[in-house]
Design an enzyme around this catalytic site. Structure first.
Site, PDB file in Angstrom:
ATOM      1  N   LEU A 187       3.642  -1.514   7.387  1.00 63.70           N
ATOM      2  CA  LEU A 187       2.499  -0.636   7.143  1.00 63.70           C
ATOM      3  C   LEU A 187       2.517  -0.342   5.647  1.00 63.70           C
ATOM      4  CD1 LEU A 187       2.694   1.989  10.061  1.00 63.70           C
ATOM      5  CD2 LEU A 187       1.174   0.029   9.884  1.00 63.70           C
ATOM      6  N   ASP A 188       1.335  -0.308   5.016  1.00 64.86           N
ATOM      7  CA  ASP A 188       1.272  -0.016   3.582  1.00 64.86           C
ATOM      8  C   ASP A 188       1.932   1.331   3.295  1.00 64.86           C
ATOM      9  OD1 ASP A 188      -0.228  -2.292   3.453  1.00 64.86           O
ATOM     10  OD2 ASP A 188      -2.148  -1.243   3.292  1.00 64.86           O
ATOM     11  N   LYS A 189       2.327   1.512   2.044  1.00 69.00           N
ATOM     12  CA  LYS A 189       3.003   2.752   1.642  1.00 69.00           C
ATOM     13  C   LYS A 189       2.181   3.993   1.989  1.00 69.00           C
ATOM     14  CE  LYS A 189       5.559   4.741  -2.243  1.00 69.00           C
ATOM     15  NZ  LYS A 189       5.956   4.589  -3.651  1.00 69.00           N
ATOM     16  N   THR A 224      -0.067   4.220   4.380  1.00 68.82           N
ATOM     17  CA  THR A 224      -0.522   4.199   5.779  1.00 68.82           C
ATOM     18  C   THR A 224       0.498   4.898   6.670  1.00 68.82           C
ATOM     19  OG1 THR A 224      -1.732   2.136   5.433  1.00 68.82           O
ATOM     20  CG2 THR A 224      -1.179   2.691   7.706  1.00 68.82           C
ATOM     21  N   HIS A 237      -2.876  -6.124   4.227  1.00 63.59           N
ATOM     22  CA  HIS A 237      -3.926  -5.102   3.991  1.00 63.59           C
ATOM     23  C   HIS A 237      -5.199  -5.374   4.808  1.00 63.59           C
ATOM     24  CE1 HIS A 237      -1.517  -3.464   0.860  1.00 63.59           C
ATOM     25  NE2 HIS A 237      -1.874  -4.273  -0.116  1.00 63.59           N
TER      26      HIS A 237
END
Length: 238
Positions: free
Chosen positions: A104-106, A108, A188
């Site tokens: 998961l993105d930073k 998110t 993403h």
């Protein structure tokens, strides 16, 4: 599991490096079935033997499964010199071979499975399986019906092919909060999909992955072990 060297058993369970546990064994700090064992290569029965280190029982865990509600600002990696990782949040981990299943993105939040089960991770992540992932999305501007239809049919995010069909559900009258279900896991991807229809994601949270649903009682940064039913379901569906 059968038999295992005592030093490997203790190192696997996070009691130190192989060198550190060997020293502890030679100093007579380890009891196996109430007997001091000073030989690092002593073979123990993983299921039956009782191992104590300074009076504390060390129970062997082979496969471990944690559900984490990942907070913002933490990266989905096993280690990083500059930033806090999701593994840093698992304070009571015993095993040293844990990893997050996917990323998961930073910025998110939401559901992240942390395990050492490489086979299950592969089944959940392989593009061939098309495992569904559901996200809560807050958008900068309202989403039009036309954009929603584009997203559901597939959009161009700069890859060889359009994204696979997805499902989008409006959550409020303003139409700036939606749930989206996708069955791919490109870099993403959710953000790029909404960019492709001229919108911008301002908050993103993963709610589910396959049969695993984020426990609503877990606050960001909190985690728990999966129940046996959750593990069974994941394996069965994967």
């Amino acid at each position: 599991m059968g038999k295992m060297r005592l030093d490997k058993y203790l190192a696997d369970m996070g009691q130190g490096t192989r060198t550190e546990v060997k020293k502890a064994i030679k100093k007579g700090k380890i009891l196996v079935n109430q007997e001091i064992i000073k030989s690092p290569e002593y073979k123990i029965d993983v299921q039956a033997d009782i191992v104590l280190i300074e009076g504390k029982r060390i129970v062997y865990e082979d496969m471990v499964y944690y559900m984490l509600n990942k907070p913002q600002g933490v990266i989905s990696a096993t280690e990083d010199r500059r930033a806090k990782t999701v593994l840093d949040l698992i304070e009571d981990k015993k095993r040293k071979d844990l990893f997050p299943v996917g990323r998961l993105d930073k910025d998110t939040e939401g559901l992240l499975l942390i395990t050492n089960d490489g086979e299950l991770a592969h089944q959940l992540l392989t593009p061939k399986k098309h495992v569904d992932k559901k996200y809560f999305v807050r958008l900068k501007t309202p989403l039009s019906e036309e954009s929603r239809n584009h997203l559901e049919e597939g959009v161009d995010i700069g890859e060889d092919k359009l994204t696979m069909p997805s499902q989008v559900f409006f959550l409020n009258e303003e139409k700036n909060e939606v749930e989206i279900i996708i069955c791919e896991g490109k870099f993403h991807q959710v953000k790029r999909m909404f960019q492709a229809v001229g919108n911008e994601v301002i908050f993103l949270k993963r709610l589910s992955m396959g049969s695993l649903v984020l426990d609503k009682t877990l606050q960001p940064g909190e985690y728990r072990l999966l129940t046996s039913e959750e593990i069974e379901r994941l394996k069965k569906n994967a």
